[in-house]
Write a protein that holds these residues in place. Structure first.
Motif, PDB file in Angstrom:
ATOM      1  N   ALA A   1      34.805  29.303  43.744  1.00 38.16           N
ATOM      2  CA  ALA A   1      33.931  28.077  43.666  1.00 38.16           C
ATOM      3  C   ALA A   1      32.546  28.913  43.261  1.00 38.16           C
ATOM      4  O   ALA A   1      31.861  28.262  42.226  1.00 38.16           O
ATOM      5  CB  ALA A   1      33.657  27.257  44.952  1.00 38.16           C
ATOM      6  N   GLU A   2      32.142  29.853  43.880  1.00 35.41           N
ATOM      7  CA  GLU A   2      30.752  30.553  43.441  1.00 35.41           C
ATOM      8  C   GLU A   2      30.792  31.104  42.024  1.00 35.41           C
ATOM      9  O   GLU A   2      29.781  31.188  41.330  1.00 35.41           O
ATOM     10  CB  GLU A   2      30.459  31.700  44.430  1.00 35.41           C
ATOM     11  CG  GLU A   2      30.096  31.025  45.797  1.00 35.41           C
ATOM     12  CD  GLU A   2      30.203  31.898  47.232  1.00 35.41           C
ATOM     13  OE1 GLU A   2      30.754  32.926  46.751  1.00 35.41           O
ATOM     14  OE2 GLU A   2      29.922  31.590  47.974  1.00 35.41           O
ATOM     15  N   ILE A   3      32.001  31.789  41.694  1.00 30.41           N
ATOM     16  CA  ILE A   3      31.979  32.582  40.417  1.00 30.41           C
ATOM     17  C   ILE A   3      32.399  31.820  39.334  1.00 30.41           C
ATOM     18  O   ILE A   3      31.482  31.711  38.341  1.00 30.41           O
ATOM     19  CB  ILE A   3      33.035  33.648  40.709  1.00 30.41           C
ATOM     20  CG1 ILE A   3      32.776  34.599  41.892  1.00 30.41           C
ATOM     21  CG2 ILE A   3      33.404  34.116  39.414  1.00 30.41           C
ATOM     22  CD1 ILE A   3      31.521  35.539  41.430  1.00 30.41           C
ATOM     23  N   PHE A   4      33.149  30.715  39.486  1.00 32.55           N
ATOM     24  CA  PHE A   4      33.712  29.900  38.372  1.00 32.55           C
ATOM     25  C   PHE A   4      32.658  28.966  37.954  1.00 32.55           C
ATOM     26  O   PHE A   4      32.976  28.170  36.737  1.00 32.55           O
ATOM     27  CB  PHE A   4      35.033  29.408  38.673  1.00 32.55           C
ATOM     28  CG  PHE A   4      36.224  30.404  38.691  1.00 32.55           C
ATOM     29  CD1 PHE A   4      37.342  30.248  39.514  1.00 32.55           C
ATOM     30  CD2 PHE A   4      36.046  31.274  37.870  1.00 32.55           C
ATOM     31  CE1 PHE A   4      38.339  31.234  39.392  1.00 32.55           C
ATOM     32  CE2 PHE A   4      37.177  32.520  37.981  1.00 32.55           C
ATOM     33  CZ  PHE A   4      38.175  32.406  38.746  1.00 32.55           C
ATOM     34  N   TYR A   5      31.892  28.555  38.620  1.00 30.85           N
ATOM     35  CA  TYR A   5      30.784  27.749  38.392  1.00 30.85           C
ATOM     36  C   TYR A   5      29.487  28.359  37.765  1.00 30.85           C
ATOM     37  O   TYR A   5      28.419  27.516  37.533  1.00 30.85           O
ATOM     38  CB  TYR A   5      30.451  26.630  39.395  1.00 30.85           C
ATOM     39  CG  TYR A   5      31.501  25.429  39.574  1.00 30.85           C
ATOM     40  CD1 TYR A   5      32.637  25.756  40.195  1.00 30.85           C
ATOM     41  CD2 TYR A   5      31.447  24.392  38.693  1.00 30.85           C
ATOM     42  CE1 TYR A   5      33.648  24.790  40.387  1.00 30.85           C
ATOM     43  CE2 TYR A   5      32.307  23.371  38.899  1.00 30.85           C
ATOM     44  CZ  TYR A   5      33.499  23.566  39.615  1.00 30.85           C
ATOM     45  OH  TYR A   5      34.465  22.751  39.582  1.00 30.85           O
TER      46      TYR A   5
ATOM     47  N   GLU B   1      26.858  31.246  33.055  1.00 35.57           N
ATOM     48  CA  GLU B   1      26.187  32.500  32.146  1.00 35.57           C
ATOM     49  C   GLU B   1      26.919  33.799  32.487  1.00 35.57           C
ATOM     50  O   GLU B   1      27.109  34.681  31.951  1.00 35.57           O
ATOM     51  CB  GLU B   1      24.887  32.602  32.849  1.00 35.57           C
ATOM     52  CG  GLU B   1      23.809  31.802  32.089  1.00 35.57           C
ATOM     53  CD  GLU B   1      22.462  31.454  33.003  1.00 35.57           C
ATOM     54  OE1 GLU B   1      21.498  30.837  33.019  1.00 35.57           O
ATOM     55  OE2 GLU B   1      22.320  32.525  33.858  1.00 35.57           O
ATOM     56  N   LEU B   2      27.480  33.961  33.850  1.00 36.35           N
ATOM     57  CA  LEU B   2      28.095  35.053  34.457  1.00 36.35           C
ATOM     58  C   LEU B   2      29.414  35.285  33.564  1.00 36.35           C
ATOM     59  O   LEU B   2      29.809  36.291  32.863  1.00 36.35           O
ATOM     60  CB  LEU B   2      28.366  34.855  35.636  1.00 36.35           C
ATOM     61  CG  LEU B   2      29.480  35.992  36.464  1.00 36.35           C
ATOM     62  CD1 LEU B   2      28.924  37.315  36.373  1.00 36.35           C
ATOM     63  CD2 LEU B   2      29.737  35.523  37.715  1.00 36.35           C
TER      64      LEU B   2
ATOM     65  N   ALA C   1      30.666  38.061  30.679  1.00 39.34           N
ATOM     66  CA  ALA C   1      32.081  38.635  30.991  1.00 39.34           C
ATOM     67  C   ALA C   1      33.053  38.454  29.762  1.00 39.34           C
ATOM     68  O   ALA C   1      34.068  39.000  29.831  1.00 39.34           O
ATOM     69  CB  ALA C   1      32.699  38.503  32.270  1.00 39.34           C
ATOM     70  N   GLY C   2      32.767  37.403  28.856  1.00 40.59           N
ATOM     71  CA  GLY C   2      33.762  37.300  28.194  1.00 40.59           C
ATOM     72  C   GLY C   2      34.896  36.316  28.392  1.00 40.59           C
ATOM     73  O   GLY C   2      35.940  36.591  27.974  1.00 40.59           O
ATOM     74  N   LEU C   3      34.762  35.480  29.662  1.00 41.44           N
ATOM     75  CA  LEU C   3      35.589  34.723  30.065  1.00 41.44           C
ATOM     76  C   LEU C   3      35.439  33.341  29.751  1.00 41.44           C
ATOM     77  O   LEU C   3      34.167  32.836  29.653  1.00 41.44           O
ATOM     78  CB  LEU C   3      35.856  35.050  31.542  1.00 41.44           C
ATOM     79  CG  LEU C   3      36.199  36.615  31.776  1.00 41.44           C
ATOM     80  CD1 LEU C   3      36.226  36.772  33.357  1.00 41.44           C
ATOM     81  CD2 LEU C   3      37.595  36.844  31.361  1.00 41.44           C
TER      82      LEU C   3
END
Lengths: 293, 215
Positions: free
Chosen positions: A242-246, A249-250, A254-256
């Motif tokens: 939940a923290e990463i996928f929302y 910018e991050l 990372a090109g994802l």
């Protein structure tokens, strides 16, 4: 891989569990013989009973990291500790029994003339008798739902079947940790779902910690407890799905691309002018959000 | 030897193996034999049958020269027919166990790995040939260009197999491989009838060697 420098020196660390560490990768760098940088100053850990997804684009260093976990690659700098012991020539000898790795290309893993022979390979190397190895191999094939393939030649298996058999081959060694390199690449949705279910069962029923290297964020969103984002050989972020996928910018850095669940929820909120109160990452969570909002 | 060849061919046919295919495969041993005897057959002493003048030189084919060709051809065909019969009627599990028990390391290891290696390499070649043909590779006329193309394919197969072997070795090491691959498939023990058959055949061979010369 080009020699690149990571822009971030400190990873974004969010809520991390304090379960005992099974593997600790401490500021490891790896330089390939041709001079290219595989991973750079990478710190990573695997805890008990968790599924960690290492996500990054092609050439980000995911596979290189995985190969350090069972001693196939030796760090140029830094150290890797497994079960509290630093990896050296002595500790690496038997590490394969505890840390199993399923390679990206199932073709590379299947070399025996029949499926049963291939799955028995690991247990036989562990010193089991032929009967015991056969028993364990059959159980592993049963766990992945591939028992009917025992007498088949690997040449005649479909891509999905090869993947299941290669997983069984590692599972038969009853490792404490399994590393899976792109487990659902080249698979149709049905087989990808089967692999997802197997991974969850391994963690829940067999208490095996799983490390998955993948650029399939949909898979990571469905099953991972913790996500590590890798770029240019370093971990640039770590946290719960939940923290990463929302964090748009991050992911862009990372090109994802965001997982589909996240895209659907974002679009849903945007179209209705709603504030994003929740952060669903699985289908079940998304359905709950739709019901509530 | 003619009788032996007919007997082996009959056994091959009775086993249900494809005879038509066998005759197509005979092209290889026939070419091999002829490549060997093409010069030798003209040097055998004996009753002259045919004489030829080539570049001011007289070469003669004698009855012994012709017999040499026939003898070598029959040996090649008998060996090939029997080998094909053996390979087509023996399950891999039995073959691998036999190799594992009979041959010393590392010969047994090489044999055991070869089986899968052959299939993987053939698949690689197949994929490359398809890619080649899909871009008009099969339409190239001219021996030189075709030879060049196939040489490139062969070189690529060689390089890729080496690369593939490295990856397979890594995967095997990740499962504890330390140089010994065990052929573990269970096979049935042979019965008294089979033992009797083996002893009978060995006795015939021993008798032939000791009391008659095996041609």
């Amino acid at each position: 891989m080009a020699l690149l420098e990571s822009k971030r020196t400190e990873p974004t660390v969010c809520h991390i569990s304090v379960e005992p560490e099974l593997i600790h990768v401490d500021c490891v760098s790896h330089i390939y013989p041709d001079g290219s940088l595989g991973i750079h100053n990478l710190c990573f850990k695997v805890q008990e009973k968790e599924i960690v997804a290492v996500c990054g684009g092609n050439g980000s260093g995911k596979s290189t990291l995985l190969e350090h976990l069972n001693g196939l690659l030796t760090p140029s700098d830094g150290c890797v500790s497994v079960f509290g012991k630093r990896l050296d020539a002595q500790t690496k000898k038997n590490l394969w029994k505890d840390v199993g790795i399923v390679f990206q290309r199932a073709e590379d893993q299947l070399f025996a003339p029949t499926v049963l022979d291939d799955v028995m390979f690991g247990p036989l190397n562990m010193g089991m008798s032929i009967d015991d190895a056969k028993q364990v191999a059959l159980e592993a094939l049963k766990a992945v739902g591939a028992v009917e393939l025992i007498n088949k030649m690997p040449n005649y298996l479909s891509g999905g079947q090869k993947r299941l058999v290669s997983m069984a081959g590692v599972l038969a060694m009853q490792p404490k940790i399994m590393a899976l390199d792109e487990p659902t690449s080249d698979l149709d949705p049905n087989h990808a779902e089967i692999i997802e279910k197997i991974i969850l069962e391994l963690k829940n029923k067999c208490d095996i910690s799983i490390v998955i290297a993948t650029h399939d964020l949909d898979l990571a969103a469905q099953i991972a407890d913790r996500i590590c984002i890798v770029k240019s050989g370093s971990i640039i972020a770590e946290g719960t799905p939940a923290e990463i996928f929302y964090n748009s910018e991050l992911l862009e850095e990372a090109g994802l691309k965001k997982p589909k669940i996240v895209q659907i929820y974002d679009e849903f909120c945007k179209s209705r002018g709603l504030e994003r109160k929740n952060r669903p990452v699985t289908v079940v969570e998304l359905a709950k959000c739709f019901t509530c909002e | 030897m003619v009788v032996l060849y007919i007997a082996v061919l009959a056994i091959y046919w009775l086993s249900g193996s494809p005879v038509k295919k066998l005759f197509q495969w005979y092209l290889l041993p026939v070419m091999f034999v002829f490549s060997l005897v093409i010069l030798l057959m003209w040097r055998e002493p004996g009753h002259p049958l045919v004489s030829l003048w080539i570049s001011g030189m007289n070469i003669t084919l004698t009855d012994n020269g012709l017999l040499l060709v026939v003898r070598l051809l029959l040996k090649a065909l008998i060996s090939m027919t029997f080998s094909m019969f053996f390979l087509m009627t023996t399950r891999y599990a039995y073959l691998s166990t036999m190799i594992y028990r009979v041959f010393p390391p590392p010969i047994d290891q090489i044999f055991l790995m070869s089986y899968r290696f052959i299939f993987i390499t053939l698949k690689m070649v197949n994929a490359m040939m398809k890619a080649l043909k899909s871009r008009g590779g099969g339409l190239i006329k001219g021996m030189t260009r075709q030879s060049q193309m196939f040489a490139e394919v062969f070189a690529l197969v060689f390089i890729r197999s080496y690369d593939r072997a490295e990856r397979v070795n890594k995967a095997m090491e990740a499962r504890g491989y330390s140089g010994k691959y065990i052929a573990a498939t269970g096979i049935q023990r042979i019965g008294y009838v089979e033992y009797g058959f083996i002893i009978g055949i060995l006795s015939i061979i021993a008798y032939q060697i000791l009391f008659h010369s095996l041609v």
